[in-house]
Design an enzyme around this catalytic site. Structure first.
Site, PDB file in Angstrom:
ATOM      1  N   GLU A 173       0.979  -1.197  -0.032  1.00  0.00           N
ATOM      2  CA  GLU A 173      -0.130   0.003   0.105  1.00  0.00           C
ATOM      3  C   GLU A 173       1.015   1.371   0.133  1.00  0.00           C
ATOM      4  OE1 GLU A 173      -3.302  -0.287   2.794  1.00  0.00           O
ATOM      5  OE2 GLU A 173      -4.083  -1.703   1.900  1.00  0.00           O
ATOM      6  N   GLU A 295      -4.838  -8.572  -0.408  1.00  0.00           N
ATOM      7  CA  GLU A 295      -5.792  -8.375   0.915  1.00  0.00           C
ATOM      8  C   GLU A 295      -7.279  -8.175   0.558  1.00  0.00           C
ATOM      9  OE1 GLU A 295      -4.542  -5.240   3.437  1.00  0.00           O
ATOM     10  OE2 GLU A 295      -2.365  -5.856   2.999  1.00  0.00           O
TER      11      GLU A 295
HETATM   12  O1  AHR Z   1      -5.446  -6.003   7.053  1.00  0.00           O
HETATM   13  C1  AHR Z   1      -5.235  -4.795   7.512  1.00  0.00           C
HETATM   14  C2  AHR Z   1      -4.724  -3.580   6.924  1.00  0.00           C
HETATM   15  O2  AHR Z   1      -5.541  -3.162   5.724  1.00  0.00           O
HETATM   16  C3  AHR Z   1      -3.217  -3.934   6.204  1.00  0.00           C
HETATM   17  O3  AHR Z   1      -2.290  -3.742   7.228  1.00  0.00           O
HETATM   18  C4  AHR Z   1      -3.377  -2.655   5.222  1.00  0.00           C
HETATM   19  O4  AHR Z   1      -2.320  -3.271   4.291  1.00  0.00           O
HETATM   20  C5  AHR Z   1      -4.669  -2.557   4.785  1.00  0.00           C
HETATM   21  O5  AHR Z   1      -5.043  -1.221   4.710  1.00  0.00           O
END
Ligand code: AHR
Length: 500
Positions: A173, A295
């Site tokens: 991210e 994710e």
């Molecule tokens: O999964 C929780 C968080 O969500 C992670 O650390 C991040 O990459 C995303 O914003």
């Protein structure tokens, strides 16, 4: 009538087993308590990793596990997590609850966890607050078999042989917690960092560039234009948040409208993959670069009474449906999607296991992933049909009531179905085309519950669990007739009649 045709002789691609991947971050009680309890814990463990979780994850067939973050990855300095545990440097986990991180779970412990559960490691390096040198040295530490400084440091820490590491992420991210960068800047940094992500000995890397936040198509366009030839995969993050980021909604107390809002948000993954895929096609029509959805999952308000920075939430039949819906979408896009990692493995967000001291339970999401793991590495089959409409739509318009996905492997065909409507059953008529001879049901499982909020608790850990599915049968006409209860998920295994 809801009708579907499964074309058994028409493959739309191979379902990479890594689509069933997971993610474990140093966040809340995921690593500590959820996975790692330490060798001296009264909780039964193998080299510090809890045995109940190992057993559950082996059964789940976790193909790949991403670590150490998430946002934590861009603050992680790997050298703090090696050597004797009692002398490892502590840090404050500023992203997640401001708690002390003692670094007892580091590189060696992570690889041991992967070995114990039979998963491939996927490590995310630090771009946001790390250096090229630090990242290059970590790769040398993990994968060099030579007489090199980092390989010798690994040996001094008790590991003679290098580990095999294929999947390596260059930051996380980086448009947000990983450095608040613009895509042009990150694309250049990515090119620089990945240059020194060396392949030591026979180790071959699959390099994953940090990708877009949900519908940021410009990020994907810039990355593909500037760095496509330097990457094997490009990530994508998208969470299913029924409300707003400020008020996401409760994980257990929700209305039917919120149920539908959640399903609509989850369905968005289909649009995101189509549109990011279209941008990627311009630069990579052969689909060499994989989309890595590293994710995904539901994100609700934290459980009342827990540290809000720990992102702890319960998991109901609503999560089970969200999981099924995503897996159907990933199968559909399997020509481009090469990996997906549910966030997160234990005690955080859409977890597959929850723990409380020595107790552990399997969530409805676990059961969907376990039922669906028969699709790993199988050929996804083309499907056409009329999938009905839900009675109540909530915000977002029409939503198909039923989802169908199917795959073929080793002579068997697996058909997975869901009914997303929480109050109406669905009657489905399914024709299997492109097969020689009759097929019979060899096995069928159903996950359903009396009501949409159903979930497992430590007092009643088996309230929601798969049951034999008895409301599906092959008729005289060779078609499969199935009744799906409200809010349910099913998997049916079909084999040729002569082999049963
Ligand atoms: O999964 C929780 C968080 O969500 C992670 O650390 C991040 O990459 C995303 O914003």
């Amino acid at each position: 009538m809801i009708k579907a045709v499964v074309h058994a002789d028409w493959s739309v691609g191979t379902i990479n087993r890594n689509i069933y991947g997971h993610f474990a971050e140093h966040l809340g009680r995921c690593i500590y308590e959820g996975l790692w309890v330490g060798e001296d814990s009264p909780i039964p463990n193998t080299d510090g990793i809890r045995n109940d979780v190992i057993e559950a994850l082996r059964k789940l067939r976790v193909p790949v596990l991403r670590w150490p973050g998430g946002c934590f990855a861009d603050e992680y300095h790997w050298k703090d997590g090696i050597g004797p545990r009692e002398s490892r440097k502590q840090m404050i986990n500023t992203h997640w609850g401001g708690v002390v991180e003692n670094n007892h779970f580091g590189t060696h412990e992570f690889f041991r966890l992967c070995e114990l559960i039979g998963a491939e490691p996927y490590i995310c390096g630090n771009v946001g607050s790390g250096t090229v040198h630090e990242m290059a040295e970590w790769l040398e530490y993990m994968t060099s078999d030579g007489d090199s400084p980092m390989a010798n440091l690994r040996r001094a820490n008790g590991r003679e042989e290098p580990w095999k590491l294929t999947y390596f992420g260059v930051g996380n991210e980086n448009w947000g917690c990983g450095g608040n960068m613009l895509p042009e800047f990150y694309a250049d940094l990515y090119r620089q960092f990945q240059t020194y992500a060396r392949e030591h000995g026979g180790n071959k890397l699959y390099k994953i560039a940090g990708g877009a936040n949900s519908d940021d198509y410009r990020w994907t366009e810039v990355m593909m234009r500037k760095a496509e030839r330097h990457m094997h995969g490009l990530s994508l993050h998208y969470y299913t948040v029924p409300g707003t980021w400020e008020q996401k909604g409760s994980s257990t107390a929700f209305s039917e409208d919120e149920w539908f809002a959640t399903m609509h948000k989850a369905m968005r993954m289909d649009e995101l993959l189509t549109r990011h895929g279209t941008v990627m096609d311009v630069h990579d029509p052969a689909k060499r670069v994989g989309i890595i959805v590293d994710e995904w999952g539901t994100w609700f308000d934290p459980e009342p009474g827990t540290n809000p920075g720990f992102l702890h939430q319960q998991n109901t039949m609503r999560d089970a449906l969200v999981a099924a819906l995503h897996l159907h979408i990933f199968h559909k896009h399997c020509a481009r999607v090469q990996m997906a990692n549910l966030a997160q493995l234990a005690n955080v967000l859409q977890a597959v296991v929850l723990t409380d001291g020595e107790r552990m339970l399997l969530t409805p999401t676990y059961h969907v992933l376990e039922m669906y793991n028969v699709h790993q590495d199988a050929e996804a089959l083309a499907i056409h049909g009329q999938f009905g409409e839900c009675a109540s739509q909530g915000e977002g318009g029409a939503l198909a009531q039923v989802g169908v996905t199917a795959s073929r492997k080793d002579g068997a065909i697996h058909i997975s179905l869901y009914n997303v409507d929480p109050s109406r059953p669905a009657e489905l008529d399914l024709e299997l085309r492109g097969v020689l001879g009759a097929h019979v049901i060899a096995d069928a499982k159903l996950l359903s519950a009396d009501e949409m909020h159903a979930h497992n608790t430590f007092a009643q850990p088996d309230s929601v669990k798969p049951q034999p599915y008895t409301q599906a049968a092959i008729g005289q006409d060779g078609k499969l007739a199935a009744i799906l209860p409200p809010a349910s998920v099913a998997v049916i295994r079909l084999v040729p009649a002569h082999s049963s």
